[in-house]
Write a protein that holds these residues in place. Structure first.
Motif, short mmCIF file in Angstrom:
data_model
loop_
_atom_site.label_atom_id
_atom_site.label_comp_id
_atom_site.label_asym_id
_atom_site.label_seq_id
_atom_site.Cartn_x
_atom_site.Cartn_y
_atom_site.Cartn_z
N ILE A 100 0.87 -1.18 0.00
CA ILE A 100 0.00 0.00 0.00
C ILE A 100 0.91 1.23 0.00
CG2 ILE A 100 -1.78 1.28 1.25
CD1 ILE A 100 -2.74 -1.36 2.42
N PRO A 101 0.85 2.07 -1.03
CA PRO A 101 1.78 3.20 -1.14
C PRO A 101 1.86 4.02 0.15
CG PRO A 101 0.46 3.02 -3.13
CD PRO A 101 -0.10 2.03 -2.16
N GLY A 102 3.09 4.17 0.63
CA GLY A 102 3.32 4.99 1.82
C GLY A 102 3.06 4.28 3.13
N HIS A 103 2.61 3.02 3.08
CA HIS A 103 2.24 2.33 4.32
C HIS A 103 2.80 0.91 4.41
CE1 HIS A 103 -0.66 5.47 5.53
NE2 HIS A 103 -0.89 5.58 4.24
N GLY A 104 3.59 0.49 3.46
CA GLY A 104 4.16 -0.85 3.51
C GLY A 104 3.14 -1.91 3.14
N MET A 105 3.43 -3.14 3.54
CA MET A 105 2.57 -4.26 3.19
C MET A 105 1.32 -4.28 4.07
SD MET A 105 4.09 -5.69 0.67
CE MET A 105 3.17 -7.23 0.52
N GLY A 106 0.21 -4.65 3.45
CA GLY A 106 -1.04 -4.73 4.19
C GLY A 106 -2.12 -5.33 3.31
N LYS A 107 -3.28 -5.57 3.89
CA LYS A 107 -4.41 -6.05 3.10
C LYS A 107 -4.92 -4.91 2.22
CE LYS A 107 -6.11 -9.49 6.43
NZ LYS A 107 -7.30 -9.97 7.18
N VAL A 108 -5.31 -5.25 1.00
CA VAL A 108 -5.71 -4.21 0.05
C VAL A 108 -6.85 -3.37 0.60
CG1 VAL A 108 -7.30 -5.72 -1.22
CG2 VAL A 108 -6.29 -3.74 -2.37
N ASN A 109 -7.77 -3.98 1.33
CA ASN A 109 -8.90 -3.22 1.87
C ASN A 109 -8.45 -2.18 2.89
OD1 ASN A 109 -11.72 -2.78 1.79
ND2 ASN A 109 -11.93 -3.75 3.78
N GLY A 110 -7.25 -2.38 3.46
CA GLY A 110 -6.74 -1.42 4.43
C GLY A 110 -6.46 -0.06 3.83
N ALA A 111 -6.31 0.00 2.50
CA ALA A 111 -6.05 1.29 1.84
C ALA A 111 -7.19 2.27 2.10
CB ALA A 111 -5.85 1.10 0.35
N LEU A 112 -8.41 1.77 2.20
CA LEU A 112 -9.55 2.65 2.46
C LEU A 112 -9.47 3.27 3.84
CD1 LEU A 112 -12.46 0.59 0.88
CD2 LEU A 112 -11.82 2.91 0.24
N ALA A 113 -9.10 2.48 4.82
CA ALA A 113 -9.01 2.99 6.18
C ALA A 113 -7.82 3.94 6.33
CB ALA A 113 -8.90 1.83 7.17
N LEU A 114 -6.74 3.67 5.59
CA LEU A 114 -5.52 4.46 5.73
C LEU A 114 -5.57 5.77 4.94
CD1 LEU A 114 -2.97 1.53 5.41
CD2 LEU A 114 -3.38 2.90 7.47
N GLY A 115 -6.26 5.78 3.82
CA GLY A 115 -6.24 6.99 2.99
C GLY A 115 -7.48 7.21 2.16
N GLY A 116 -8.55 6.53 2.51
CA GLY A 116 -9.81 6.74 1.80
C GLY A 116 -9.77 6.29 0.36
N VAL A 117 -10.74 6.78 -0.42
CA VAL A 117 -10.85 6.36 -1.82
C VAL A 117 -9.61 6.73 -2.63
CG1 VAL A 117 -12.21 6.59 -3.94
CG2 VAL A 117 -13.37 6.44 -1.73
N PRO A 118 -8.97 7.93 -2.43
CA PRO A 118 -7.78 8.24 -3.23
C PRO A 118 -6.66 7.22 -3.06
CG PRO A 118 -8.63 10.23 -2.21
CD PRO A 118 -9.40 9.09 -1.61
N LEU A 119 -6.43 6.75 -1.84
CA LEU A 119 -5.37 5.76 -1.64
C LEU A 119 -5.77 4.41 -2.23
CD1 LEU A 119 -2.58 5.12 -0.56
CD2 LEU A 119 -3.61 4.61 1.67
N MET A 120 -7.06 4.08 -2.16
CA MET A 120 -7.51 2.84 -2.80
C MET A 120 -7.31 2.91 -4.30
SD MET A 120 -8.70 -0.20 -2.77
CE MET A 120 -9.50 -0.60 -1.21
N VAL A 121 -7.64 4.06 -4.91
CA VAL A 121 -7.43 4.24 -6.35
C VAL A 121 -5.95 4.10 -6.68
CG1 VAL A 121 -7.49 5.92 -8.24
CG2 VAL A 121 -9.49 5.63 -6.76
N GLN A 122 -5.09 4.77 -5.91
CA GLN A 122 -3.65 4.71 -6.17
C GLN A 122 -3.14 3.28 -6.05
OE1 GLN A 122 -1.29 7.16 -3.54
NE2 GLN A 122 0.64 6.58 -4.51
#
Length: 329
Positions: free
Chosen positions: A121-143
């Protein structure tokens, strides 16, 4: 003697110009009527105000008359108490799909991304893909998804599964090729072609506990449902009938949030070129994986990087009429 041909020439030009003008006026009137007809439903669609990352963080925009279209679809399990699909989305969106429309507009590919996929997950290391939403909302999920498919996401849509009930009824039911018989919450789903409506359809796309492989079969069933739904939506009768489209859109619009890139112009440009796409031209598959495992206390799904590279290469082609997804699991 020389004036008559000139007058006839002018009259011919005037008649041609008048006909062209009438055609243009008729077209504008039709578009205006269409907009007025569908506009009340448009107002019910929640807008995702910030959906895309900074331009410097995205793949370059391609140029040319015909480009692929990629739509990120997020499935929300329930609407928040405040009525917004975007509230606490990171905790509620457990379905992630990419709909890819190649430049030739002859097929549609729908790729599921397992919510437990273990990725960078960009800027956050390894994680579950769904975690992108919690970490950075829709923009981070898109990225994150753009990094996975190596293409730009053009549109984002969030779908509340509750809307499936009304949509299936508006379509007169959705016929699904169900490959695994099961029963859940009072409904029986035999193997083979079944037609789903209302709550029966909602339970079908949500069910995971009846299956030994849980989310794998659930995402498989969700794609089967979407394939059946899109086959029925994208008939020439529907795609070229503004009344029909408006009625269907009115049914589902209260349960959808989209980026402002999804507008009338998008519908008018894509609709006619895709009218009549059959079920056999809608492919569904899971982003290639190589099984499950544990990362600390988390159960995760590992990505098959070689398989993902094949998908990226296919998405970059002008046509995907010969594309064959790798076997699932």
């Amino acid at each position: 003697m020389t004036d008559a041909p000139i007058r006839k020439k002018h009259v011919g030009r005037w008649i041609s110009a008048t006909i062209v003008g009438l055609i243009v006026l008729a077209l504008l009137a039709a578009i205006g009527w269409y907009f007025l007809r569908i506009n009340p439903s448009v107002q019910q669609v929640e807008t995702i105000e910030t959906a895309f990352p900074e331009e410097s963080l995205r793949p370059e925009a391609e140029e040319g008359p015909s480009q692929p279209v990629n739509v990120l679809l997020l499935g929300s399990d329930s609407r928040a108490a405040d009525g917004s699909l975007l509230t606490d989305l990171g905790d509620r969106a457990d379905t992630i799909l990419v709909a890819h429309i190649p430049p030739d507009r002859e097929t549609i590919q729908i790729m599921s991304i397992m919510r437990d996929s273990w990725i960078e997950i960009p800027g956050h290391g390894m994680g579950k893909v769904n975690g992108a939403l919690a970490l950075g909302g829709v923009p981070l999920m898109v990225q994150t998804v753009e990094g996975l498919i190596d293409q730009r996401i053009d549109h984002v849509a969030i779908i509340d599964f509750e809307g499936f009930e009304g949509l299936t009824e508006a379509l007169g039911g959705v016929t699904v090729d169900n490959d695994l018989a099961f029963s859940y919450q009072g409904f029986d789903y035999p193997q083979g072609e079944i037609t789903l409506q209302g709550e029966e359809a909602l339970i079908y796309v949500r069910a995971r506990y009846p299956f030994s492989d849980g989310d794998y079969q659930r995402t498989h069933n969700q794609r089967a449902f979407l394939r059946g739904m899109m086959s029925q939506l994208m008939t020439r009768e529907n795609m070229t009938n503004p009344n029909r489209i408006a009625d269907i859109f009115a049914t589902v619009s209260p349960y959808v949030a989209t980026t402002d890139t999804v507008d009338l112009g998008t519908a008018l440009s894509l609709g006619p070129s895709m009218a009549g796409i059959s079920g056999s031209q809608i492919q569904t598959f899971t982003m290639p994986t190589r099984g499950t495992g544990m990362e600390g206390s988390q159960s995760v799904v590992y990505i098959n990087q070689d398989g993902l590279a094949e998908v990226q290469a296919a998405f970059d082609e002008e046509s995907m009429t010969t594309f064959q997804p790798a076997p699932e699991r």
